[in-house]
Design a protein around this motif. Structure first.
Motif, PDB file in Angstrom:
ATOM      1  N   PRO A 102      31.079  48.277  46.324  1.00 48.32           N
ATOM      2  CA  PRO A 102      30.371  48.157  45.036  1.00 48.32           C
ATOM      3  C   PRO A 102      28.921  47.703  45.210  1.00 48.32           C
ATOM      4  N   LEU A 103      28.682  46.782  46.164  1.00 51.10           N
ATOM      5  CA  LEU A 103      27.302  46.333  46.401  1.00 51.10           C
ATOM      6  C   LEU A 103      26.449  47.491  46.909  1.00 51.10           C
ATOM      7  N   LYS A 104      27.004  48.285  47.814  1.00 54.80           N
ATOM      8  CA  LYS A 104      26.263  49.450  48.319  1.00 54.80           C
ATOM      9  C   LYS A 104      26.011  50.440  47.194  1.00 54.80           C
ATOM     10  N   ALA A 105      27.025  50.625  46.345  1.00 53.27           N
ATOM     11  CA  ALA A 105      26.915  51.613  45.263  1.00 53.27           C
ATOM     12  C   ALA A 105      25.799  51.258  44.287  1.00 53.27           C
ATOM     13  N   VAL A 106      25.623  49.961  44.013  1.00 52.95           N
ATOM     14  CA  VAL A 106      24.556  49.579  43.073  1.00 52.95           C
ATOM     15  C   VAL A 106      23.206  49.483  43.772  1.00 52.95           C
ATOM     16  N   GLY A 107      23.205  49.547  45.098  1.00 53.99           N
ATOM     17  CA  GLY A 107      21.935  49.473  45.829  1.00 53.99           C
ATOM     18  C   GLY A 107      21.430  48.052  46.021  1.00 53.99           C
ATOM     19  N   ALA A 108      22.367  47.089  46.071  1.00 52.84           N
ATOM     20  CA  ALA A 108      21.954  45.704  46.308  1.00 52.84           C
ATOM     21  C   ALA A 108      21.379  45.563  47.714  1.00 52.84           C
ATOM     22  N   ASP A 109      20.539  44.580  47.882  1.00 53.70           N
ATOM     23  CA  ASP A 109      19.923  44.286  49.176  1.00 53.70           C
ATOM     24  C   ASP A 109      20.811  43.238  49.859  1.00 53.70           C
ATOM     25  N   ILE A 110      21.628  43.684  50.813  1.00 55.91           N
ATOM     26  CA  ILE A 110      22.707  42.832  51.337  1.00 55.91           C
ATOM     27  C   ILE A 110      22.247  42.008  52.527  1.00 55.91           C
ATOM     28  N   ILE A 111      22.531  40.704  52.468  1.00 54.47           N
ATOM     29  CA  ILE A 111      22.263  39.778  53.578  1.00 54.47           C
ATOM     30  C   ILE A 111      23.630  39.307  54.061  1.00 54.47           C
ATOM     31  N   ILE A 112      23.880  39.406  55.379  1.00 50.26           N
ATOM     32  CA  ILE A 112      25.217  39.048  55.879  1.00 50.26           C
ATOM     33  C   ILE A 112      25.140  37.763  56.702  1.00 50.26           C
ATOM     34  N   ALA A 113      25.955  36.796  56.323  1.00 44.96           N
ATOM     35  CA  ALA A 113      26.077  35.552  57.099  1.00 44.96           C
ATOM     36  C   ALA A 113      27.354  35.652  57.905  1.00 44.96           C
ATOM     37  N   SER A 114      27.242  35.546  59.215  1.00 49.70           N
ATOM     38  CA  SER A 114      28.446  35.793  60.001  1.00 49.70           C
ATOM     39  C   SER A 114      28.633  34.788  61.120  1.00 49.70           C
ATOM     40  N   SER A 115      29.788  34.899  61.762  1.00 48.30           N
ATOM     41  CA  SER A 115      30.131  34.100  62.924  1.00 48.30           C
ATOM     42  C   SER A 115      31.399  34.715  63.481  1.00 48.30           C
ATOM     43  N   GLN A 116      31.830  34.224  64.616  1.00 47.07           N
ATOM     44  CA  GLN A 116      33.134  34.619  65.138  1.00 47.07           C
ATOM     45  C   GLN A 116      34.225  34.080  64.185  1.00 47.07           C
TER      46      GLN A 116
END
Lengths: 374, 83
Positions: A102-116
């Motif tokens: 859904p975020l991709k579909a609306v064209g949001a600017d995605i920031i990913i916070a990650s870790s193992q």
């Protein structure tokens, strides 16, 4: 069949769920439409279901409980209420496609916070870095559907509240398994399916909403019919069309079961099942198990890979032995990217309170047998 | 004679009914006459005349978003009491 795919949907339901659904098919009309007995009875059951959900999840009032088709539908309402083209949106590296797409579909600017997986402190550090980029929205998974990793959602909610960033929580793998407290999380929306840990039928979900939000679907609501727009008040605003009363009736029984058993007891049973599964898996050569090293960081979901057999082949072999698991990417490519389990994915076991340690021992014996045959 | 407390939302009406029930006031969910339902398809709690004063205070104190309250006479004529 030994059923270890409860993270997809629970197959064994408490007594009364199927009967309630069947009874609804025969006796219930749609709440708020007619003024006859069948509509009135439907209204009573749907309200009782809302009330129970509001109590379980500490929602402000029953009207803040919105019935949806599933968690994906609930997340679409939430995300499309708050995100549009270019909205900087911070998510964890464990989000399901029902958040990512859904975020991709609306064209949001995605920031990913990650870790193992299971590294809560590192995830929090990355989340803080993400918040420094001034997102306008945050969406976080309570529990990873791939690894059972319990994310530090409460800490994340405080960070978001301090910075005025609205938060959406995906409680798909948490609802019915651990405490999900809407008021404590200070979220705009919390989405969950009815058919996993809440033991309702497929075709049900719940969205707990703090406020109005944008409509995702418009149609009849049984209220304000002369108004050409959807009502501004909850839950009607997000419940267009005929309600799924067989689903809601069954979901009500599932919620009552969870409330009767109690989250503490459910958690205890599932922790014991998890321990048993980890013990068995870690005793088998050639198996890599993804597990938390600290207590309280993993739900009753565990992923593993086999050195000499692909995930899909292993799942198929287990199915041939009467064990139902899920393999592959589990609709969560981000989680596999975070954990380094691309390509190939993992085999996932996911338990409910209806599973037993005996089933886990039988599964382990069958797994050893399969691996010996290679 | 009876009173109708009219709500736009079925769920609000249900919650109000539960609040009244806890206070010992019985109410009955009805669809109000179309003439008094401005935007169409409202939901009303029918309460006895003798319960009206206590019920109205409870509803107001609890902050329920009701649309209107009507007094309905024996002939079925509805007169708005409070907006």
């Amino acid at each position: 069949m030994i059923y270890f795919d409860n993270a997809a949907t629970t197959l064994i339901k408490p007594a009364g769920v199927a009967e309630a659904s069947a009874r609804a098919v025969r006796t219930l009309a749609d709440p708020g439409r007619g003024s006859h007995k069948a509509a009135g009875k439907a209204a009573e059951i749907s309200y009782a279901c809302r009330e129970t959900a509001a109590r379980l999840f500490s929602a402000p009032a029953p009207e803040n409980v919105i019935f949806t088709m599933n968690a994906t539908h609930a997340l679409n309402i939430a995300i499309k209420s708050l995100a549009e083209r270019g909205t900087p949106t911070l998510i964890s590296g464990y989000e399901h496609n029902s958040v990512l797409r859904p975020l991709k579909a609306v064209g949001a600017d995605i920031i990913i916070a990650s870790s193992q997986p299971f590294e809560q402190e590192k995830l929090l550090e990355d989340f803080i870095r993400g918040l420094d980029r001034r997102p306008k929205l945050a969406v976080v998974n309570f529990v990873s559907n791939v690894f059972g990793y319990i994310l530090p959602v409460e800490e994340i909610s405080h960070l978001c509240a301090d910075r005025g960033v609205p938060l959406i929580v995906d409680a798909s793998q948490a609802a019915g398994h651990m405490k999900v407290d809407f008021s404590a999380l200070n979220a705009e929306f919390i989405a969950m399916p009815g058919h996993k840990g809440l033991f309702g039928p497929q075709g049900t979900g719940i969205l707990i909403a703090s406020g109005k939000g944008k409509t995702f679907m418009e149609g009849g609501s049984g209220s304000n019919s002369l108004d050409e727009f959807m009502p501004s008040f909850l839950p009607d605003r997000h419940e267009a069309g005929t309600h799924n009363m067989p689903g809601i009736s069954g979901l009500y029984e599932g919620l009552r079961f969870v409330e009767r058993l109690g989250i503490e007891r459910i958690r205890k049973i599932e922790d014991e099942l998890l321990e048993a599964a980890l013990y068995e898996l870690e005793s088998i050569d050639g198996i890599r198990v993804f597990r938390a090293r600290k207590p309280g960081r993993q739900s009753a979901v565990v992923s593993f890979t086999a050195q000499n057999l692909g995930a899909n082949e292993l799942a198929e072999a287990l199915s041939g032995e009467g064990v139902a698991v899920r393999a592959g990417y589990h609709c969560a490519p981000l989680a596999h990217r975070s954990a380094g389990t691309e390509p190939g994915g993992t085999v996932r076991l996911s338990f409910s309170v209806f599973n037993t340690q005996w089933e886990i021992e039988r599964f382990a014996a069958k797994l050893r047998h399969i691996l010996k045959r290679i | 004679m009876h009173y109708l407390i009219v709500f736009r939302s079925l769920t609000y009406a249900q919650r109000a009914a539960k609040t009244l029930e806890r206070a010992g006031i019985l109410s009955y969910m009805v669809r109000p006459p179309i003439e008094i339902s401005e935007k169409g398809c409202s939901h009303a709690l029918k309460i006895r005349a003798e319960s009206y004063a206590k019920a109205a205070k409870l509803i107001r104190d609890a902050g329920f978003a009701y649309e209107a309250i009507y007094r309905v006479d024996g002939a079925g004529k509805a007169e708005e009491v409070i907006r």
